[in-house]
Design a protein around this motif. Structure first.
Motif: not given
Length: 255
Positions: A39, A42, A57, A99, A140, A142, A164
């Motif tokens: 992270k 971010l 996340i 993702v 994952i 997001f 993203c």
């Protein structure tokens, strides 16, 4: 006499399977199938985007889908160009991991147009479909929280997709350097023309009304955002793409 065949372009997709996905200090990916998720970037992504309030996340292991999710805006493969442009040359891609981009605003209003998909993930996500994770894949998540009201305004979802994409690019940059002979799968596709034969055109209608109803083309990376152009900004005019461009991820749905 054999029919004449013209091979216009060749696309080679080399897949590298990830077996072990865990939290780590940095976003990293190894050719031996190990991947770490962090992270650390971010806060920087939030600072770069006017309409993003926060990003979270979650690392979802196979089968661990009995959990809350905000509206699913996209399921994105991690792929990158190694040689050539989208539609030809060599592409490296990852299998075993997808993702999932989700979105909501600070007031709890989901990012959607006519219908939202928030709720229990196991009830909202169909597995084992084209473009969705399989039973054994990691996800994952997001999760983007936008400023008030921006979930239904075009700049909001676009900002979420852009942030993203920057996150995914950290993996693409490492994936580019993988040695091709180490791939776990290799697929080769050719755009073939047969002069004198019937010419086939497939018409695909894409969204272009605004907000999530937008479609981007011609990004720098497969299924990417950076460098892409909105179908709305191009006047919602017809666009010709080759079979291999389509296969290589030249269209990015913003829905």
């Amino acid at each position: 006499m054999a029919d004449e065949v013209k091979d216009l372009r060749k696309l080679v997709i080399k897949a590298f399977h990830m077996n072990d996905v865990e939290w780590g200090e940095h976003n990293d990916i190894k050719v031996d199938g190990k991947m770490t998720v962090s992270k650390e970037m971010l806060n920087g992504l939030v600072a770069e985007e006017e309409y993003i309030e926060s990003i979270d996340i979650q690392l979802i292991k196979p089968g661990d889908h009995d959990r809350w999710t905000n509206t699913i805006m996209d399921i994105i493969p991690i792929s990158t160009k190694v040689l050539g442009k989208i539609g030809d040359g060599i592409t490296h891609t990852i299998t075993g991991v997808y993702v999932m981009l989700t979105g909501v605003d600070v007031n709890g209003k989901q990012c959607h147009e006519f219908g939202s998909s928030e709720g229990n993930l196991k009830e909202q996500l169909y597995l084992n479909r084209a473009g969705t994770p399989g039973d054994d894949d990691y996800i994952i998540s997001f999760d983007v929280t936008l400023t008030a009201g921006m979930g239904q305004e075009r700049p909001g979802p676009t900002a979420a997709h852009r942030a993203c994409d920057k996150f995914i690019q950290t993996y693409r940059d490492k994936l580019k350097k993988f040695r091709g002979e180490k791939c776990t799968e290799r697929h080769e596709y050719h755009d073939i023309v047969r002069p004198g034969k019937k010419r086939v055109l497939i018409i695909k209608q894409v969204a272009g009304q605004g907000a999530m109803y937008d479609t981007h083309f011609f990004a720098n990376e497969p299924s990417g955002v950076e460098g892409g152009r909105s179908i709305i900004d191009m006047g919602n005019m017809p666009i010709l793409v080759t079979p291999n461009e389509y296969r290589d991820g030249i269209i990015r749905s913003m829905q």
